[in-house]
Structure formats: structure tokens, C-alpha cells
Design a protein around this motif. Structure first.
Motif, PDB file in Angstrom:
ATOM      1  N   ALA A 186       0.858  -1.358  -0.027  1.00 19.68           N
ATOM      2  CA  ALA A 186      -0.138  -0.013  -0.018  1.00 19.68           C
ATOM      3  C   ALA A 186       0.946   1.076  -0.094  1.00 19.68           C
ATOM      4  O   ALA A 186       0.768   2.207  -0.724  1.00 19.68           O
ATOM      5  N   VAL A 212      -6.444   4.563  -2.524  1.00 14.98           N
ATOM      6  CA  VAL A 212      -5.967   3.330  -2.715  1.00 14.98           C
ATOM      7  C   VAL A 212      -6.400   2.369  -1.857  1.00 14.98           C
ATOM      8  O   VAL A 212      -6.871   1.295  -2.281  1.00 14.98           O
ATOM      9  N   GLU A 213      -6.431   2.734  -0.544  1.00 13.23           N
ATOM     10  CA  GLU A 213      -6.980   1.561   0.458  1.00 13.23           C
ATOM     11  C   GLU A 213      -8.530   1.109   0.015  1.00 13.23           C
ATOM     12  O   GLU A 213      -8.873   0.073   0.449  1.00 13.23           O
ATOM     13  N   ALA A 260      -9.821   1.251  -2.555  1.00  9.73           N
ATOM     14  CA  ALA A 260     -10.135   0.312  -3.804  1.00  9.73           C
ATOM     15  C   ALA A 260      -9.349  -1.178  -3.504  1.00  9.73           C
ATOM     16  O   ALA A 260      -9.946  -1.953  -3.920  1.00  9.73           O
ATOM     17  N   LEU A 261      -8.532  -0.975  -2.634  1.00 11.72           N
ATOM     18  CA  LEU A 261      -7.847  -2.301  -2.521  1.00 11.72           C
ATOM     19  C   LEU A 261      -8.783  -3.361  -1.375  1.00 11.72           C
ATOM     20  O   LEU A 261      -8.811  -4.403  -1.524  1.00 11.72           O
ATOM     21  N   ILE A 318      -5.744   5.200  -8.989  1.00 11.26           N
ATOM     22  CA  ILE A 318      -6.595   4.088  -8.615  1.00 11.26           C
ATOM     23  C   ILE A 318      -6.843   3.285  -9.871  1.00 11.26           C
ATOM     24  O   ILE A 318      -7.054   2.251  -9.713  1.00 11.26           O
ATOM     25  N   LYS A 329      -3.269   1.039 -10.811  1.00  9.88           N
ATOM     26  CA  LYS A 329      -2.777   0.453  -9.762  1.00  9.88           C
ATOM     27  C   LYS A 329      -3.600  -0.580  -8.886  1.00  9.88           C
ATOM     28  O   LYS A 329      -3.149  -1.339  -8.305  1.00  9.88           O
ATOM     29  N   THR A 330      -5.103  -0.287  -9.050  1.00 13.12           N
ATOM     30  CA  THR A 330      -5.763  -0.956  -8.060  1.00 13.12           C
ATOM     31  C   THR A 330      -6.803  -1.744  -8.845  1.00 13.12           C
ATOM     32  O   THR A 330      -7.314  -1.142 -10.358  1.00 13.12           O
TER      33      THR A 330
END
Ligand code: NDP
Length: 284
Positions: free
Chosen positions: A84, A141-142, A144-145, A168, A171-172
């Protein structure tokens, strides 16, 4: 048995850092668990980061937090980054793993945990983030993850906003899109979770509110704010009046602090003690 008087050292490097409340929360947590750990709030200028890091190594720190202006500059000094932190491109927590100094970003994970603690599941959700700064990046990002399907970034500065949306997207697993913030921003139809991730409304400007068309907030939405002081910013008060479920920034602050506590001590964090300590602190 021989007594061990040596304190375990943790803390935060930043500039400015005087108003950072994390130490009060972490020290209360250490005390509650009977741990001989300290959390020291340290002013470190941008050009002194390398020396400060060398000092932390020499004094056998267990880890530390980083705030402005060190979150990106610290990266070349570390042995490795978590996945992350590497996608976000910023580090707010350093911990030791064997001989390695590892960079992590717990801001976004803290946010996701605060949502989960209130029963909000991100899987398949359409999310709108207001802002594209450090907090927005970590949260985007989190989320999305953690399974959000689509994330719209609304930001004044187009370059920063587009960059986060693209990050986003590329990369996700989530879809990222950008909406320019012009005048009163309308929350896109179909949004299920709104995240206010700008600094608008932060103490001592608690009377301010982001320029959002409040009529586009509905009772079906979950509305979150990263601002933790005041605990109930005006934006959240307005969202609550419209029937939305609200999530305050203090939950994110506690949950990211709890993750740091565990990374450094290896023990479960006393969440309620940390929450109560901060709430008391902000009430003063
Ligand atoms: P940054 O300076 O990196 O980013 C600030 C963002 O706010 C930018 O996107 C900026 O837009 C936007 N912004 C600022 N003023 C306005 C305005 N008047 N209208 C619209 N947008 C505006 O800050 P951070 O991301 O590091 O921090 C943001 C907030 O998050 C702070 O209040 C901080 O305290 C909070 N925070 C909370 C945490 C928690 O645990 N609860 C953890 C970390 C941060 P632009 O790009 O257009 O300039």
C-alpha cells in the motif's frame, strides 16, 4: 529476575509538529497495557530527516510516525515498503521487521477499519472522494484495495485530482475517474459513500464547510470526514440532518494509531482507551 529499566522508544518526526495529538493517545495506550514504551513528539526540519533517522537507529527506536514534510522524503532511507505504501507513494509509519526498517501507510487502512467498525462494507461500493492530497490518496488506494468498485475524485487542482484518479485506475482493481471542483460541487448520482478528505473545517476554522451542493446528499449515503478536530465538523452535521449515516475522522485517527501500536509492540491496541483519550483532549 533482573529488572529492565530500558524504555522502548517511538514517536513522530514533523515540522510543524507542536499541534500533533497522536502522542497523548499512544502514551495512554502504552500505560493502559502496562508497557514501558514512550511516544515522543519531535520537531525535525526537512533537511534534518536523515540525521534524525540515524539517531533513531542509534537509540534502538522500535519505530516512528512521519508527518509533514517527511512522508515522501523518508522513502529512500528505508529498506522496503509495504504494498500500500508503495502504491500511495508516501509513508506515515516506520516499523522494524528483523533487521529491516519498513515503511507503511496506515492512514487509509485506519479509515477502512473505522468504516468496518461502523458496519460499512466497501465491497462493490461507488465512492466519491473530495480532495486529492495525502489523506485522500491513502484513503482512495485503500478503499480500492478493500473492494470499492468505482472511485470519483473531486478536486480543485486538476493535475492532482487526475493523477489520483489515474493511480486508482491503473494500480488497483477499482475504476478511477475525475470530476473538476468548480463552484458548489455536486455529489455524483449513484454515490454510496462520500469522503470529505480536504482540510476544510479543521480547528480553528471549525465554522467552515467545503463548497458542496448539500441537496445532492441523500439519506441512503454514508458520509465521512477526515477532519477530527472538531469531532463533528459542520459538513457532517449537515449530512446527518439529511439522514445520511456519518463516520467521523476521530475513528480513522484512532484506528491508524491502533495499527501503529500493534506494529511497534506486537500487542492488540486498547481502542476504547485511545478513543476516550482523544475525545477528552479535543473537548478541552
Ligand atoms: P494536503 O495538504 O495534502 O491536501 C489538502 C487537500 O485539501 C487538497 O486536495 C486541497 O485541494 C484540498 N483543499 C484545501 N482547501 C480546500 C478548499 N477550500 N476547497 C476544496 N478543497 C480544498 O492535506 P492532507 O491530505 O494531508 O490532510 C487533509 C486533512 O486530512 C487534514 O485536515 C488532516 O488533518 C486530515 N487527516 C486526518 C487523519 C485522520 O486520521 N483522521 C489522518 C491524516 C490527515 P487542491 O489539491 O485543489 O489544493
Amino acid at each position: 529476575m533482573e529488572k529492565n529499566y530500558r524504555a522502548h522508544l517511538t514517536g513522530v518526526f514533523g515540522d510543524p509538529v507542536d499541534g500533533n495529538p497522536t502522542g497523548v493517545m499512544e502514551e495512554a495506550a502504552y500505560a493502559a497495557k502496562g508497557l514501558n514504551f514512550r511516544y515522543i513528539t519531535m520537531q525535525v526540519k526537512a533537511e534534518d530527516l536523515e540525521a534524525a533517522f540515524a539517531g533513531a537507529k542509534a537509540m534502538h527506536f522500535d519505530g516512528f510516525n512521519l508527518t509533514m514534510p517527511h512522508k515522501i522524503r523518508v522513502i529512500p532511507l528505508l529498506d522496503r515498503l509495504t504494498e500500500a505504501a508503495s502504491i500511495i507513494g508516501a509513508v506515515n509509519t516506520v516499523y522494524r521487521d528483523g533487521g529491516d526498517w519498513v515503511g507503511e501507510n496506515t492512514d487509509g487502512k485506519g479509515f477502512v477499519q473505522a468504516l468496518t467498525a461502523q458496519g460499512v462494507d466497501l465491497h462493490g461500493k461507488r465512492v466519491t472522494i473530495l480532495g486529492a492530497g495525502g489523506a485522500a490518496r491513502a484513503i482512495g488506494v485503500e478503499c480500492a484495495l478493500a473492494g470499492a468498485s468505482a472511485i470519483t475524485v473531486v478536486n480543485r487542482n486538476e493535475t492532482r485530482g487526475r493523477e489520483l484518479a489515474q493511480l486508482i485506475d491503473e494500480k488497483t482493481p477499482a475504476t478511477g475517474s475525475f470530476q473538476p471542483w468548480v463552484g458548489k460541487a455536486a455529489i455524483p448520482a449513484g454515490t454510496e459513500i462520500v469522503i470529505q478528505a480536504t482540510c476544510v473545517g479543521l480547528h480553528p476554522h471549525g465554522d467552515q464547510m467545503p463548497e458542496v451542493d448539500l441537496d445532492t446528499i441523500t439519506a441512503e449515503m454514508v458520509v465521512c470526514d477526515v477532519v477530527f478536530n472538531p469531532v463533528m465538523p459542520r459538513f457532517l452535521q449537515e449530512a446527518q440532518k439529511r439522514g445520511a449515516q456519518i463516520v467521523t475522522g476521530i475513528g480513522m485517527l484512532v484506528q491508524q494509531g491502533a495499527r501503529n501500536f500493534t506494529l511497534w509492540t506486537g500487542e492488540e491496541a486498547p481502542i476504547q482507551v485511545m478513543y476516550d483519550t482523544l475525545e477528552r483532549e479535543f473537548a478541552e
